[in-house]
Design a protein around this motif. Structure first.
Motif, mmCIF file in Angstrom:
data_model
loop_
_atom_site.group_PDB
_atom_site.id
_atom_site.type_symbol
_atom_site.label_atom_id
_atom_site.label_comp_id
_atom_site.label_asym_id
_atom_site.label_seq_id
_atom_site.Cartn_x
_atom_site.Cartn_y
_atom_site.Cartn_z
ATOM 1 N N GLY A 45 -6.655 4.579 -7.110
ATOM 2 C CA GLY A 45 -7.427 5.806 -7.294
ATOM 3 C C GLY A 45 -8.002 5.932 -8.688
ATOM 4 O O GLY A 45 -9.149 6.350 -8.858
ATOM 5 N N ASN B 66 3.324 1.912 -1.874
ATOM 6 C CA ASN B 66 3.851 2.148 -3.210
ATOM 7 C C ASN B 66 3.036 3.234 -3.905
ATOM 8 O O ASN B 66 1.805 3.156 -3.951
ATOM 9 C CB ASN B 66 3.799 0.834 -3.993
ATOM 10 N N LYS B 67 3.699 4.247 -4.461
ATOM 11 C CA LYS B 67 2.970 5.349 -5.098
ATOM 12 C C LYS B 67 2.115 4.876 -6.267
ATOM 13 O O LYS B 67 1.008 5.371 -6.470
ATOM 14 C CB LYS B 67 3.906 6.456 -5.549
ATOM 15 N N ILE C 75 -5.032 9.943 0.880
ATOM 16 C CA ILE C 75 -3.589 10.196 0.841
ATOM 17 C C ILE C 75 -3.241 11.072 -0.360
ATOM 18 O O ILE C 75 -2.483 12.038 -0.246
ATOM 19 C CB ILE C 75 -2.793 8.873 0.817
ATOM 20 N N ARG C 76 -3.812 10.747 -1.523
ATOM 21 C CA ARG C 76 -3.556 11.547 -2.724
ATOM 22 C C ARG C 76 -4.048 12.977 -2.528
ATOM 23 O O ARG C 76 -3.332 13.941 -2.810
ATOM 24 C CB ARG C 76 -4.235 10.929 -3.943
ATOM 25 N N MET D 87 -6.614 5.491 -0.084
ATOM 26 C CA MET D 87 -5.695 5.925 -1.138
ATOM 27 C C MET D 87 -6.074 7.312 -1.655
ATOM 28 O O MET D 87 -5.210 8.161 -1.876
ATOM 29 C CB MET D 87 -5.693 4.926 -2.302
ATOM 30 N N ASP D 88 -7.372 7.556 -1.843
ATOM 31 C CA ASP D 88 -7.824 8.878 -2.289
ATOM 32 C C ASP D 88 -7.512 9.939 -1.252
ATOM 33 O O ASP D 88 -7.133 11.062 -1.591
ATOM 34 C CB ASP D 88 -9.319 8.868 -2.589
ATOM 35 N N CYS E 50 -1.110 3.344 -5.037
ATOM 36 C CA CYS E 50 -2.034 4.401 -4.633
ATOM 37 C C CYS E 50 -2.711 5.007 -5.858
ATOM 38 O O CYS E 50 -3.935 5.200 -5.875
ATOM 39 C CB CYS E 50 -1.272 5.471 -3.856
ATOM 40 N N SER F 174 -1.838 14.889 -0.198
ATOM 41 C CA SER F 174 -0.584 15.230 -0.879
ATOM 42 C C SER F 174 -0.760 16.443 -1.782
ATOM 43 O O SER F 174 0.077 17.350 -1.794
ATOM 44 C CB SER F 174 -0.091 14.047 -1.717
ATOM 45 N N LEU G 285 0.799 -1.219 0.000
ATOM 46 C CA LEU G 285 0.000 0.000 0.000
ATOM 47 C C LEU G 285 0.833 1.272 0.000
ATOM 48 O O LEU G 285 0.362 2.328 -0.408
ATOM 49 C CB LEU G 285 -0.959 0.006 1.189
#
Length: 135
Positions: A39, A31-32, A106-107, A103-104, A35, A110, A29
């Motif tokens: 997404g 790993n970019k 985190i994105r 994941m969303d 992610c 960021s 998880l």
């Protein structure tokens, strides 16, 4: 102070332990590309070429490996349709949908905080450069 309860005696996972299997999940998880692939698949099913176009900068090899890893982990479903050439579609499984929100988040975090992170990095680099100056 917050202390993580050691769940080993109860049959639980403890990612802080080196041999805990949950570390492999964390590794996947973190790993970019994982992610970003998760997404990209959240809105719905996509073909390989669509995913590759959506994920600017990913190589064919990396996308293939990422999709295989996600399929192996039960996060992505791969459907092959018998046609010439074969049509392959990818979608999130219920488990993949479940982690998709994370994941969303985190994105989005960021994207929202990129200026803060860059400013902190520049400040750190300036300070580090000053400390290296001879006296």
């Amino acid at each position: 102070m917050y202390t993580v309860t050691d769940l080993r005696s109860h049959g639980g996972a403890d990612a802080y332990l080196r041999n805990c299997a949950s570390r492999a999940v964390l590794d996947l998880l973190a790993n970019k590309w994982v992610c970003l692939v998760v997404g990209a698949l959240r809105p719905g099913t996509m073909r390989f070429g669509e995913l590759r176009r959506r994920l600017d900068g990913i190589t064919q090899k990396m996308l293939t490996q990422t999709l295989r890893d996600l399929e192996r982990a039960g996060l992505v479903h791969r459907a092959v349709y018998p046609s010439v050439p074969p049509r392959v579609e990818y979608s999130l499984t219920p488990l993949g949908e479940d982690v998709g929100g994370l994941m969303d988040a985190i994105r989005a975090w960021s994207e929202h905080h990129i200026d803060d992170i860059r400013a902190a990095q520049e400040q750190y680099d300036r300070k580090a450069g000053e400390e290296l100056q001879p006296v």
